[in-house]
Design a protein around this motif. Sequence first.
Motif, PDB file in Angstrom:
ATOM      1  N   ILE A 196       0.854  -1.188   0.000  1.00 44.21           N
ATOM      2  CA  ILE A 196       0.000   0.000   0.000  1.00 44.21           C
ATOM      3  C   ILE A 196       0.889   1.236   0.000  1.00 44.21           C
ATOM      4  CG2 ILE A 196      -1.732   1.333   1.276  1.00 44.21           C
ATOM      5  CD1 ILE A 196      -2.684  -1.323   2.490  1.00 44.21           C
ATOM      6  N   ILE A 197       0.621   2.158  -0.914  1.00 44.91           N
ATOM      7  CA  ILE A 197       1.283   3.463  -0.914  1.00 44.91           C
ATOM      8  C   ILE A 197       0.329   4.439  -0.233  1.00 44.91           C
ATOM      9  CG2 ILE A 197       2.252   5.309  -2.324  1.00 44.91           C
ATOM     10  CD1 ILE A 197       2.871   3.234  -4.458  1.00 44.91           C
ATOM     11  N   LEU A 198       0.745   4.980   0.918  1.00 46.64           N
ATOM     12  CA  LEU A 198      -0.152   5.760   1.774  1.00 46.64           C
ATOM     13  C   LEU A 198       0.371   7.179   1.967  1.00 46.64           C
ATOM     14  CD1 LEU A 198      -2.605   5.748   3.809  1.00 46.64           C
ATOM     15  CD2 LEU A 198      -0.942   5.065   5.560  1.00 46.64           C
ATOM     16  N   ASP A 199      -0.468   8.163   1.699  1.00 46.83           N
ATOM     17  CA  ASP A 199      -0.097   9.557   1.919  1.00 46.83           C
ATOM     18  C   ASP A 199      -0.031   9.838   3.415  1.00 46.83           C
ATOM     19  OD1 ASP A 199       0.553  12.152   1.328  1.00 46.83           O
ATOM     20  OD2 ASP A 199      -1.501  12.809   1.010  1.00 46.83           O
ATOM     21  N   MET A 200       0.789  10.831   3.790  1.00 42.56           N
ATOM     22  CA  MET A 200       0.929  11.188   5.200  1.00 42.56           C
ATOM     23  C   MET A 200      -0.143  12.159   5.673  1.00 42.56           C
ATOM     24  SD  MET A 200       3.484   9.686   6.736  1.00 42.56           S
ATOM     25  CE  MET A 200       3.810  10.756   8.119  1.00 42.56           C
ATOM     26  N   ASN A 201      -0.736  12.922   4.761  1.00 37.55           N
ATOM     27  CA  ASN A 201      -1.695  13.954   5.159  1.00 37.55           C
ATOM     28  C   ASN A 201      -2.950  13.895   4.299  1.00 37.55           C
ATOM     29  OD1 ASN A 201      -0.145  15.592   7.208  1.00 37.55           O
ATOM     30  ND2 ASN A 201       1.277  15.660   5.501  1.00 37.55           N
ATOM     31  N   PHE A 202      -4.084  13.948   4.957  1.00 37.93           N
ATOM     32  CA  PHE A 202      -5.369  13.980   4.278  1.00 37.93           C
ATOM     33  C   PHE A 202      -6.190  15.144   4.810  1.00 37.93           C
ATOM     34  CE2 PHE A 202      -3.955   9.600   4.160  1.00 37.93           C
ATOM     35  CZ  PHE A 202      -4.219   9.223   2.860  1.00 37.93           C
ATOM     36  N   LYS A 203      -7.118  15.593   4.002  1.00 28.95           N
ATOM     37  CA  LYS A 203      -8.005  16.684   4.430  1.00 28.95           C
ATOM     38  C   LYS A 203      -9.200  16.087   5.166  1.00 28.95           C
ATOM     39  CE  LYS A 203      -6.607  19.292   0.358  1.00 28.95           C
ATOM     40  NZ  LYS A 203      -7.026  19.832  -0.952  1.00 28.95           N
ATOM     41  N   SER A 204      -8.904  15.405   6.226  1.00 31.01           N
ATOM     42  CA  SER A 204      -9.963  14.739   6.988  1.00 31.01           C
ATOM     43  C   SER A 204     -10.289  15.525   8.235  1.00 31.01           C
ATOM     44  CB  SER A 204      -9.495  13.328   7.382  1.00 31.01           C
ATOM     45  OG  SER A 204      -8.457  13.427   8.331  1.00 31.01           O
ATOM     46  N   ALA A 205     -11.232  15.016   9.011  1.00 26.66           N
ATOM     47  CA  ALA A 205     -11.657  15.705  10.232  1.00 26.66           C
ATOM     48  C   ALA A 205     -10.560  15.721  11.281  1.00 26.66           C
ATOM     49  CB  ALA A 205     -12.909  15.036  10.791  1.00 26.66           C
ATOM     50  N   LEU A 206      -9.581  14.827  11.147  1.00 28.75           N
ATOM     51  CA  LEU A 206      -8.498  14.790  12.132  1.00 28.75           C
ATOM     52  C   LEU A 206      -7.670  16.067  12.087  1.00 28.75           C
ATOM     53  CD1 LEU A 206      -7.259  11.128  11.676  1.00 28.75           C
ATOM     54  CD2 LEU A 206      -8.636  12.047  13.544  1.00 28.75           C
ATOM     55  N   ASN A 207      -7.279  16.461  10.906  1.00 27.66           N
ATOM     56  CA  ASN A 207      -6.600  17.747  10.676  1.00 27.66           C
ATOM     57  C   ASN A 207      -5.460  18.012  11.656  1.00 27.66           C
ATOM     58  OD1 ASN A 207      -6.226  20.080   9.197  1.00 27.66           O
ATOM     59  ND2 ASN A 207      -7.532  21.301  10.558  1.00 27.66           N
ATOM     60  N   THR A 208      -4.657  16.987  11.950  1.00 33.95           N
ATOM     61  CA  THR A 208      -3.562  17.149  12.912  1.00 33.95           C
ATOM     62  C   THR A 208      -2.199  17.033  12.266  1.00 33.95           C
ATOM     63  OG1 THR A 208      -3.517  14.794  13.385  1.00 33.95           O
ATOM     64  CG2 THR A 208      -4.966  16.161  14.757  1.00 33.95           C
ATOM     65  N   GLY A 209      -2.131  16.643  11.010  1.00 35.75           N
ATOM     66  CA  GLY A 209      -0.847  16.377  10.374  1.00 35.75           C
ATOM     67  C   GLY A 209      -0.362  14.965  10.639  1.00 35.75           C
ATOM     68  N   ASN A 210      -1.069  14.220  11.488  1.00 33.07           N
ATOM     69  CA  ASN A 210      -0.669  12.852  11.830  1.00 33.07           C
ATOM     70  C   ASN A 210      -1.638  11.816  11.265  1.00 33.07           C
ATOM     71  OD1 ASN A 210       1.589  13.574  13.315  1.00 33.07           O
ATOM     72  ND2 ASN A 210       0.388  13.917  15.158  1.00 33.07           N
ATOM     73  N   GLU A 211      -2.407  12.216  10.254  1.00 31.68           N
ATOM     74  CA  GLU A 211      -3.365  11.261   9.684  1.00 31.68           C
ATOM     75  C   GLU A 211      -2.685  10.001   9.183  1.00 31.68           C
ATOM     76  OE1 GLU A 211      -4.963  15.390   8.367  1.00 31.68           O
ATOM     77  OE2 GLU A 211      -3.052  14.448   8.819  1.00 31.68           O
ATOM     78  N   GLY A 212      -1.489  10.198   8.628  1.00 34.70           N
ATOM     79  CA  GLY A 212      -0.763   9.045   8.105  1.00 34.70           C
ATOM     80  C   GLY A 212      -0.518   7.981   9.160  1.00 34.70           C
ATOM     81  N   PHE A 213      -0.149   8.409  10.386  1.00 37.06           N
ATOM     82  CA  PHE A 213       0.066   7.441  11.477  1.00 37.06           C
ATOM     83  C   PHE A 213      -1.235   6.738  11.853  1.00 37.06           C
ATOM     84  CE2 PHE A 213       3.406  10.671  12.555  1.00 37.06           C
ATOM     85  CZ  PHE A 213       4.439   9.926  12.050  1.00 37.06           C
ATOM     86  N   PHE A 214      -2.309   7.502  11.865  1.00 34.45           N
ATOM     87  CA  PHE A 214      -3.606   6.923  12.216  1.00 34.45           C
ATOM     88  C   PHE A 214      -3.973   5.799  11.253  1.00 34.45           C
ATOM     89  CE2 PHE A 214      -8.222   6.775  11.657  1.00 34.45           C
ATOM     90  CZ  PHE A 214      -8.650   6.598  12.957  1.00 34.45           C
ATOM     91  N   TRP A 215      -3.863   6.093   9.947  1.00 32.20           N
ATOM     92  CA  TRP A 215      -4.248   5.085   8.950  1.00 32.20           C
ATOM     93  C   TRP A 215      -3.213   3.972   8.850  1.00 32.20           C
ATOM     94  CZ3 TRP A 215      -9.042   5.099   8.321  1.00 32.20           C
ATOM     95  CH2 TRP A 215      -9.777   6.291   8.298  1.00 32.20           C
TER      96      TRP A 215
END
Length: 464
Positions: free
Chosen positions: A53-72
Amino acid sequence: MKLKSSKILIVDDDPDVLVAMKMLLQPEVKELVTEKNPENLNALLTRTKFDLIILDMNFKSALNTGNEGFFWLNKIRTQDKDVLVVMITAYGDINLAIRSLKEGASDFVVKPWRNEQLIEVIAEALSKISAPTPNSSTQPISVKTEKNSTSGLNNSETSLLLGASEAMQEVFYKIDKIGPTDANVLILGENGTGKDLVARALHQKSLRSSKPFISVDLGALTETLFESELFGHRKGAFTDAREDRVGRIEAASGGTLFLDEIGNISLYQQAKLLSVLQNRHVVRLGANQMIPVDIRLICATNVPIYDLASESRFRRDLIYRINTVEIIIPPLRKRGKDIILLANHFLEKYSVKYNKSGLAFDAQSTEKLMSYNWPGNVRELQHTIERAVIMAGNAFIKAHELSFSPIENAEPVDDEPKTFQLHDIEKDTILKAIDKHQGNISKAAKELGITRTALYRRLNKYDI
């Protein structure tokens, strides 16, 4: 596993990224799936068994913390612990990328990526499925990153990059993870800490290990030699140009270029270097032909390069180019019992060289080694042990046989301020600058990176 037989999922909220990767990878893999919304990961992983899986580090999600990549990433690892994950990140997120490697990602790619580099990273990650052994015959360097273990990188020339301290374990970990990538690396550290050895270790861990490793000491190049040495020249380009010469950058093409003491070059030289790094070609002096180059760049400096950038003495755009990933080499005084580990290594080396087998340190010499500040770092330790072996008269090296280098400033370095109050730190720094320049306000202001007027205001403020 081979790339052609793999199933790959790309998760990124940028449609341009998805289109670019799809065009690049679809002909190379068995199955390719793209997804904009990471919320759909659970369903995708339930339906299909992906290899990578190639996963981006940042998404425009409700988390909005810059750590979305770690979450996913954690979500993915929880659902499928075997799937490989390659993180994709922008320049500003490199520290997050390093952390992601610790949390289970296989590798990372920096935006904007080069197509051949991305394919190499994916192929390298997939190869681990069928070849889990971390070291191969093409990678002679061995890195041990287990905590509390004696570990190091054995270089065929000097074998100086050793350490069991936590600080050095972090260095070894980064070398192990960053080495196989094509990321540009900036190595920071005091003189004598082994920055050149880290550069060589990164090259030996890379996919370019069989290609040239070209080292250039920029601090030793004059303004007139800079362009000739780096870019090369044609016969007759200047008075002493008696024949065509290939520059260091061109010679490193396909391999690694190591630029040591990069913090010492002038703004003019910085502009010349930046142009090459941006355009990926060189033009020899006296010629018009553009010669394409393919290099992995590693730079090192012992100067506070970020301070130079804030004072407009080093180009910020060049820092971004050379500093995809940063490795900080700790000074020897911060490495605890690594001092004895290295001392014993040098003792063994020079005992063989001078035919004095069976030497060891007594208790007093060990205490002396540990209590000294080592302003010259590992290089000073090496010379100290060599002198001690030469002077040793019996089975033990005595404390009086350890003489420290007179060319180093042996005064203890106080790394911690006496107070953490900002006004006290600023006042103390101003006093040190004025004392250093014997009361010359103009020179003190320049040293502090402020104007004379600003310095006078602070003198009044602190009643100096």
